[in-house]
Design a protein around this motif. Structure first.
Motif, PDB file in Angstrom:
ATOM      1  N   THR A  95      38.880  81.437  -2.095  1.00 47.22           N
ATOM      2  CA  THR A  95      38.922  81.625  -3.533  1.00 47.22           C
ATOM      3  C   THR A  95      40.376  81.508  -3.969  1.00 47.22           C
ATOM      4  OG1 THR A  95      39.162  84.029  -3.355  1.00 47.22           O
ATOM      5  CG2 THR A  95      36.925  83.156  -3.484  1.00 47.22           C
ATOM      6  N   PHE A 144      35.631  80.423 -12.938  1.00 52.16           N
ATOM      7  CA  PHE A 144      34.273  80.445 -12.418  1.00 52.16           C
ATOM      8  C   PHE A 144      33.396  79.498 -13.231  1.00 52.16           C
ATOM      9  CE2 PHE A 144      34.146  83.514 -15.826  1.00 52.16           C
ATOM     10  CZ  PHE A 144      32.859  83.465 -16.339  1.00 52.16           C
ATOM     11  N   PRO A 170      29.913  79.159 -14.892  1.00 47.29           N
ATOM     12  CA  PRO A 170      28.780  80.010 -15.277  1.00 47.29           C
ATOM     13  C   PRO A 170      27.445  79.287 -15.136  1.00 47.29           C
ATOM     14  CG  PRO A 170      29.816  79.107 -17.232  1.00 47.29           C
ATOM     15  CD  PRO A 170      30.654  78.646 -16.062  1.00 47.29           C
ATOM     16  N   GLN A 212      23.757  86.482 -16.327  1.00 44.43           N
ATOM     17  CA  GLN A 212      24.303  86.678 -14.999  1.00 44.43           C
ATOM     18  C   GLN A 212      25.427  87.717 -15.031  1.00 44.43           C
ATOM     19  OE1 GLN A 212      23.277  84.969 -12.129  1.00 44.43           O
ATOM     20  NE2 GLN A 212      21.639  84.086 -13.364  1.00 44.43           N
ATOM     21  N   THR A 213      25.661  88.333 -13.884  1.00 41.51           N
ATOM     22  CA  THR A 213      26.812  89.209 -13.704  1.00 41.51           C
ATOM     23  C   THR A 213      27.860  88.475 -12.879  1.00 41.51           C
ATOM     24  OG1 THR A 213      25.525  91.254 -13.843  1.00 41.51           O
ATOM     25  CG2 THR A 213      27.629  91.371 -12.697  1.00 41.51           C
ATOM     26  N   TYR A 214      29.088  88.487 -13.366  1.00 42.70           N
ATOM     27  CA  TYR A 214      30.194  87.811 -12.680  1.00 42.70           C
ATOM     28  C   TYR A 214      31.273  88.836 -12.374  1.00 42.70           C
ATOM     29  CZ  TYR A 214      27.858  83.722 -14.635  1.00 42.70           C
ATOM     30  OH  TYR A 214      26.916  82.784 -14.985  1.00 42.70           O
ATOM     31  N   LEU A 245      35.173  89.189 -11.092  1.00 37.01           N
ATOM     32  CA  LEU A 245      36.428  88.459 -10.915  1.00 37.01           C
ATOM     33  C   LEU A 245      37.479  89.437 -10.384  1.00 37.01           C
ATOM     34  CD1 LEU A 245      36.434  86.544 -14.331  1.00 37.01           C
ATOM     35  CD2 LEU A 245      35.472  85.781 -12.147  1.00 37.01           C
ATOM     36  N   GLU A 262      34.162  75.009 -16.032  1.00 45.81           N
ATOM     37  CA  GLU A 262      34.593  76.345 -15.654  1.00 45.81           C
ATOM     38  C   GLU A 262      35.027  77.142 -16.885  1.00 45.81           C
ATOM     39  OE1 GLU A 262      36.803  75.960 -11.409  1.00 45.81           O
ATOM     40  OE2 GLU A 262      37.690  74.793 -13.041  1.00 45.81           O
TER      41      GLU A 262
END
Length: 206
Positions: free
Chosen positions: A9, A85, A87, A93-95, A97, A181
């Motif tokens: 990442t 990221f 989506p 959704q849960t993201y 970071l 992104e």
């Protein structure tokens, strides 16, 4: 023991650089000095970053910029960091970071240190953006004649101590970047940036 392979990442470091130089000490123009500084930035990334466990040391970066040309007398550099990221379109959704470092937050209610590139949400045709309220909440807003109009005050959280941002039930219908992104940028508390585990540091958007 089974080995587990994971993708790297990235944390993108965004430096804002103001260079002062003495025109009497060089025959180069301002544009030529600028191009030399750009080359220095690229070389710094190649030499010191771009692979696992390589840390960004602010003092080394400052020294490298100063050493770009004998005519440079000083520089003033600000640092931001960025996560990116892709989506899921039209899905709640849960993201998460994780920046893995403290963020700049001198007091509760301080002005926003979070920003993002644009996106749209299913309920509106406006281009939306993210910021924070200085109290640990991530918000969604659009611009109306340069005025922020908020449509969601608590779409997620920002932890100023750990640097973790969580977006909850975040539904996106489109994004404005060509890479599809969303770019989320914050201001770190410290200017020395250290990666964790499978993170790699890169310089961008100088």
């Amino acid at each position: 023991i089974d080995p587990l392979f994971v993708d790297p990442t990235f944390i993108y470091i965004i430096p804002t650089i103001e260079v002062r130089y003495d025109p009497a000490a060089t025959t180069l123009t301002a544009s030529q000095i600028l191009n030399k500084v750009k080359t220095t930035i690229s070389s710094f990334e190649t030499t010191y970053l771009g692979i696992f466990e390589k840390k960004f040391y602010f003092s080394k970066f400052v020294t490298a910029i100063d050493a770009t040309d004998i005519a440079i007398v000083s520089n003033d550099i600000g640092i931001q960091v960025q996560k990116r990221f892709v989506p899921v379109i039209n899905g709640n959704q849960t993201y998460i970071l994780p920046f893995h470092q403290p963020l700049y937050h001198p007091f509760a209610g301080h002005i926003s240190i979070l920003s993002s590139t644009g996106f749209t949400i299913p309920s509106s045709g406006y281009t939306m953006y993210l910021d924070d309220d200085g109290q640990g909440n991530v918000q969604i807003y659009y611009l109306n004649n340069k005025t922020k109009v908020y449509v969601e005050r608590r779409i997620g959280t920002i932890d100023y101590v750990t640097g973790e941002i969580i977006l909850k039930k975040f539904a996106v219908s489109s994004v404005v970047t060509s890479t599809q992104e969303i770019l989320v940028t914050v201001q770190p508390k410290n200017k020395n940036i250290a990666p964790v585990r499978n993170e790699i540091l890169l310089l961008t958007q100088s």
